[in-house]
Design a protein around this motif. Structure first.
Motif, mmCIF file in Angstrom:
data_model
loop_
_atom_site.group_PDB
_atom_site.id
_atom_site.type_symbol
_atom_site.label_atom_id
_atom_site.label_comp_id
_atom_site.label_asym_id
_atom_site.label_seq_id
_atom_site.Cartn_x
_atom_site.Cartn_y
_atom_site.Cartn_z
ATOM 1 N N VAL A 32 0.836 -1.199 0.000
ATOM 2 C CA VAL A 32 0.000 0.000 0.000
ATOM 3 C C VAL A 32 0.873 1.251 0.000
ATOM 4 O O VAL A 32 1.951 1.276 0.595
ATOM 5 C CB VAL A 32 -0.960 -0.008 1.219
ATOM 6 N N ALA A 33 0.383 2.288 -0.674
ATOM 7 C CA ALA A 33 1.054 3.588 -0.690
ATOM 8 C C ALA A 33 0.022 4.682 -0.863
ATOM 9 O O ALA A 33 -1.042 4.474 -1.478
ATOM 10 C CB ALA A 33 2.093 3.662 -1.814
ATOM 11 N N THR A 34 0.315 5.868 -0.337
ATOM 12 C CA THR A 34 -0.595 7.004 -0.457
ATOM 13 C C THR A 34 0.182 8.305 -0.373
ATOM 14 O O THR A 34 1.218 8.381 0.301
ATOM 15 C CB THR A 34 -1.667 6.991 0.650
ATOM 16 N N ASN A 35 -0.312 9.331 -1.061
ATOM 17 C CA ASN A 35 0.277 10.661 -0.915
ATOM 18 C C ASN A 35 -0.613 11.564 -0.075
ATOM 19 O O ASN A 35 -0.371 12.772 0.025
ATOM 20 C CB ASN A 35 0.535 11.286 -2.289
ATOM 21 N N GLY A 36 -1.643 10.998 0.528
ATOM 22 C CA GLY A 36 -2.561 11.770 1.354
ATOM 23 C C GLY A 36 -3.802 12.217 0.617
ATOM 24 O O GLY A 36 -4.783 12.635 1.244
ATOM 25 N N HIS A 37 -3.783 12.141 -0.727
ATOM 26 C CA HIS A 37 -4.939 12.526 -1.537
ATOM 27 C C HIS A 37 -5.538 11.338 -2.274
ATOM 28 O O HIS A 37 -6.734 11.323 -2.550
ATOM 29 C CB HIS A 37 -4.543 13.598 -2.548
ATOM 30 N N PHE A 38 -4.700 10.389 -2.609
ATOM 31 C CA PHE A 38 -5.192 9.157 -3.206
ATOM 32 C C PHE A 38 -4.300 8.005 -2.753
ATOM 33 O O PHE A 38 -3.178 8.223 -2.280
ATOM 34 C CB PHE A 38 -5.291 9.254 -4.724
ATOM 35 N N MET A 39 -4.811 6.800 -2.879
ATOM 36 C CA MET A 39 -4.136 5.638 -2.321
ATOM 37 C C MET A 39 -4.351 4.427 -3.201
ATOM 38 O O MET A 39 -5.397 4.288 -3.846
ATOM 39 C CB MET A 39 -4.684 5.351 -0.917
ATOM 40 N N GLY A 40 -3.364 3.551 -3.245
ATOM 41 C CA GLY A 40 -3.505 2.282 -3.936
ATOM 42 C C GLY A 40 -3.049 1.160 -3.018
ATOM 43 O O GLY A 40 -2.064 1.301 -2.283
ATOM 44 N N ALA A 41 -3.773 0.051 -3.028
ATOM 45 C CA ALA A 41 -3.410 -1.101 -2.202
ATOM 46 C C ALA A 41 -3.730 -2.375 -2.976
ATOM 47 O O ALA A 41 -4.720 -2.425 -3.717
ATOM 48 C CB ALA A 41 -4.171 -1.086 -0.876
ATOM 49 N N ILE A 42 -2.897 -3.382 -2.809
ATOM 50 C CA ILE A 42 -3.121 -4.650 -3.491
ATOM 51 C C ILE A 42 -2.736 -5.802 -2.579
ATOM 52 O O ILE A 42 -1.763 -5.726 -1.823
ATOM 53 C CB ILE A 42 -2.325 -4.709 -4.818
#
Length: 234
Positions: A44-54
């Protein structure tokens, strides 16, 4: 030398697209790998505005760690993770992560730890682990669909482009052909859930996108569409 985690390199490179770039909140510049109760790991990673997780069902994390935060990753490493073929002519199979370096190998057999510069090694490069606490990403995922009247939230097109890039990387299709995106608003009319159509991605990947502030839509279409053109009126 002790390996701390191993993941699908394509998954890692795709999720890295959601990490922040040079944020003072250093933990947002990292990618987190954490153990999943049903087996495997979540990347998982996020920049605080959008996020992706797998969910990587074949992934692994050392039992001494609940999670690992990977910081600095070079463009060369990310490119090697996503490449269709490595120097041995085979695609990358596993990304191994140790405390001071990461190794990409085409050897899918994980019963033994890989050699740093063996015949199946694609790239060995220094990486940095981040000593920090990653945000509780599960708290931003809505639990139910939103049933509402009115306009759909205003979304950042740049972030939608990132999700399209992720879809291309995960599907292996240059145009992500036949692999569209499902967008659904959560119950709070806030965050938007992003899921990819097709094969196993629909149950493996999830994205979250926070809406932007935008003008209220006065109607479904611009007002000019309701007026006849000169040729129609003649």
């Amino acid at each position: 030398m002790k390996y701390l985690a191993r993941v699908n390199p394509k998954y890692f490179a795709a999720i890295h697209q959601c990490a922040a770039k040079g944020d003072v909140r250093y933990y947002l510049n990292a990618v987190q790998i954490e153990a999943h109760a049903a087996g495997g790991v979540v990347i998982v990673a996020t920049n605080g505005h959008f996020m992706g997780a797998i969910h990587d069902p074949e992934g692994w994390i050392h039992p001494d760690h609940k999670s690992v935060l990977i910081g600095t990753v070079s463009k060369r490493m990310l490119s090697a993770c996503a490449a269709r073929k490595g120097p041995d002519g085979e695609p990358a199979a596993v990304l191994w992560i140790a405390e001071k370096f990461s190794l990409i190998t085409s050897l899918a057999d994980v019963s033994a730890e890989p050699e740093l510069f063996g015949e199946f090694s694609h790239l060995t490069e220094k990486t940095d682990l981040v000593d920090g606490v990653f945000p509780n990403w599960r708290r931003v995922i809505p639990k139910k669909r939103q049933q509402f009247e009115g306009s759909y939230p205003c979304l950042n097109g740049e972030y939608l482009e990132v999700f399209n890039k992720i879809g291309v990387m995960l599907s292996g299709q240059k145009r992500f052909g036949g692999g569209g995106m499902h967008l659904e608003t959560g119950e709070d009319k806030g965050s938007v859930i992003v899921r990819f159509d097709g094969l196993d991605l629909i149950e493996r990947f999830v994205g979250v996108l926070m809406p932007m502030r935008g003008e209220d839509l006065k109607g479904f279409l611009p007002a000019w569409t309701e007026t006849e053109t000169a040729s129609e009126a003649a």
